[in-house]
Scaffold this motif. Sequence first.
Motif, PDB file in Angstrom:
ATOM      1  N   GLN A 293      -5.934   6.306   1.586  1.00 25.21           N
ATOM      2  CA  GLN A 293      -6.016   5.216   2.561  1.00 25.21           C
ATOM      3  C   GLN A 293      -4.734   4.400   2.489  1.00 25.21           C
ATOM      4  O   GLN A 293      -3.870   4.671   1.655  1.00 25.21           O
ATOM      5  N   LEU A 294      -4.639   3.404   3.326  1.00 25.80           N
ATOM      6  CA  LEU A 294      -3.499   2.504   3.233  1.00 25.80           C
ATOM      7  C   LEU A 294      -3.673   1.662   1.965  1.00 25.80           C
ATOM      8  O   LEU A 294      -4.734   1.077   1.761  1.00 25.80           O
ATOM      9  N   ILE A 295      -2.662   1.622   1.119  1.00 24.69           N
ATOM     10  CA  ILE A 295      -2.744   0.810  -0.104  1.00 24.69           C
ATOM     11  C   ILE A 295      -1.537  -0.127  -0.189  1.00 24.69           C
ATOM     12  O   ILE A 295      -0.483   0.150   0.399  1.00 24.69           O
ATOM     13  N   TYR A 296      -1.720  -1.189  -0.954  1.00 22.00           N
ATOM     14  CA  TYR A 296      -0.663  -2.196  -1.119  1.00 22.00           C
ATOM     15  C   TYR A 296       0.511  -1.620  -1.920  1.00 22.00           C
ATOM     16  O   TYR A 296       1.675  -1.817  -1.614  1.00 22.00           O
ATOM     17  N   ASN A 297       0.188  -0.899  -2.991  1.00 20.58           N
ATOM     18  CA  ASN A 297       1.158  -0.021  -3.658  1.00 20.58           C
ATOM     19  C   ASN A 297       2.217  -0.716  -4.509  1.00 20.58           C
ATOM     20  O   ASN A 297       3.179  -0.065  -4.907  1.00 20.58           O
TER      21      ASN A 297
END
Length: 750
Positions: free
Chosen positions: A188-192
């Motif tokens: 998924q989209l993550i802050y990373n």
Amino acid sequence: MERLLQNLFDLSISEIKKLDGYDNANYLLKAGDERYIFKTYPFDQELLEIIRAETAVLNKIQEGHSGEFPRPIPFENGEFVQVHSVKGSAQICRLLSFVDGQFLGDLNNQPEHARSLGTFLAKLDLALAPLNVTVFKARQWEWDLQYLQLNKKYLRAIEDPSKRSIVAYFMQQFDAEVLPISKDLRKQLIYNDTNEWNVLIKKDAVSGFIDFGDLAHSFLINEVAIAATYLSYDKKEPLPWIASFLAAYHQILPLEKQEVEILYYLIAGRLCTSICNAAHSRLSQPDNDYAGSSEEHAWSLLTKWLEIGPIKATNSFKKAIDMPISSVDGIEKKIERRNQHFSSILSLSYAQPIAMERAAFQYMYDAYGTSYLDAYNNIPHVGHSHPRVVEAGQRQMTRLNTNTRYQYDLLAEYSERLLTKFPKELNKIFLVNSGSAASDLALRLARSYSGFEQVLVMEHGYHGNTQLGIDHSHYKFNNSRGQGQKTHIIKTSLPDIFRGAYREQDAGLKYADDTIAQIKNTEKPIAAFISEPVVGCGGQVPLASGYLKPVYQAIRAQGGICISDEVQTGFGRLGDHFWGFEAQEVVPDIVVLGKPMGNGHPIGAVVCTDAIAQAFEKGVEFFSSFGGNPVSCAIGMAVLEVIEQERLQFNAASVGAYYKKLLLQLQSEHASIGDVRGSGLFLGIDMVQPGGTTADTVLAQKLKNELRERHILVSTDGPYDNVIKSKPPLCFNKHNALRVVETIDSVLKM
Ligand code: PMP
């Protein structure tokens, strides 16, 4: 700048302050009671698209998270990102609201911070989950852990070859443990980028995140790994910090078993990314010290990570979130199974045997999550699972594995390389698969060359498990259950200056005189004299100084040859010398090699003179199905390269000298330590009844087993089984040596 900003935004700016930035410029602006961050980036089309996508994400996650994340402030025309000429160059520009709070990195961390971070990050991930951003899906770059391998190109930038190997090890583990399951991992989209300088704290709780520049469409577990990394990398004991964080995260966003099971490798992967990029920046931007600010912490955790190992770490993660730990049969059950088909003539070490599961460098990990310091095994010479050796074997296995009846250049390449380590008269090599096969062949070579049968062997010597090996190993044939001494074997006394007949300065010569008398007194000539330079099974006893030279002369004078068994002592282990015979200033006619040669891959060799090889050529063909196969050659070559590149002989000398000094100090405090001997990383500690040389076998056994209980591996040997043997992988360090010595001290004080 002020004019530009007044023109672009509908704000009355009262103050502009330039802030630190890595590859872009940041300005703190004040307008009325509000503060803002104005950011400019050198123009790049791809970056522009990324910043636009990031801005869209920031706008979408504002709802319900007021003040937690930077809020994009529109330009006068309503756009959030624009390109302008700043000081004559095109810059991507944008304005963000200022997020207030104290940096996590500025605070003395409390467990509440870890818990709060878990909760906050899980909530952010829930907010990010529905966002489907093509730009991020398409982006492949070094700071997205799923693309860890992109950092391999920076490995070269890590100056210290031993450190480079640790990073390469974890990258290889990532390939083996993470990549095969990557298609099954949630993405998924993550802050990373949850690091201590992006996390803001208010009243001991996480209040906000800044810098969304690393957003990635990646494995959800990477998000967790990155936060766990920066939360714990400066902590003395990282696991409890990670546990607090995980428990909180898992409560909001439950983790899956397969995710938790790779977390250890992902945390290591993030540390490797940070280390690789810092090393690269140091080379490419020598004036920019910002990039390396977290490098020291990264090394601190990566080193601890090796010591902790994957099993203990994973068990701790699972425990933190109440996930059942994978059930493993108890050791008794495992042994019972082994014993069903495996003879008990093969022993297990320690009163409590160990079920080994994995190993890395000087550490070994058992099936239940205990990590051991390997202060004993000399076979994994350059370190357990050394990435260079593993890679060499894997690569050659994919290309060709065959035998010496075909021509392949690796055979010549490896032979040449290994022979450069020997005096020039030793210029022929036979490759086999074990030390036993090597000593067996060496004895055959000696007999075919000399035409004689008798062999002079060293008291307590061991040379191998073949019938010939046993016949020539006093350690075996002299055992109460052994086969006894064959008539063609002559045994000479161990020139031992601690417990032997001569102990003074010139003891070596006196022992030599006795041996020479034996040589002269034999009815039939002697084909060979075989000995180790430091007798391992005899209790790590270095032959008394000056012994070998006159004995070698006497053997040669009557037509025999001299064999040095370097299976245990070779390849730089002794520190000052690459081969043990060098310490006695002799050159043998035949050298027997094994154990460390392949770092655990079964290779052995006989190195000899041209004349000896030629004499053997008159007999029947010699063939070994596996000896000298290309995979073994590739592995042997890698071992030699690592010894040189990591300067492991030097490490053996310096760490060994430190280790021995500590042990000698300990000897002065404990009368039960009768002798500390050996050199480099090949040491023996002789346990005695205080005040003499009477062996204390019971104490040595107790010490060995107590060390095992304290997770340090050593063994015992010698005719009384009272000598603690320490001969660790050559990557052993001073901190490891200190740990062993302090632990021995504490056991002896019990
Ligand atoms: N020589 C020496 C000095 C050894 O220590 C050993 C193994 N302990 C051997 C030969 C035999 O080697 P391997 O076990 O590889 O056959």
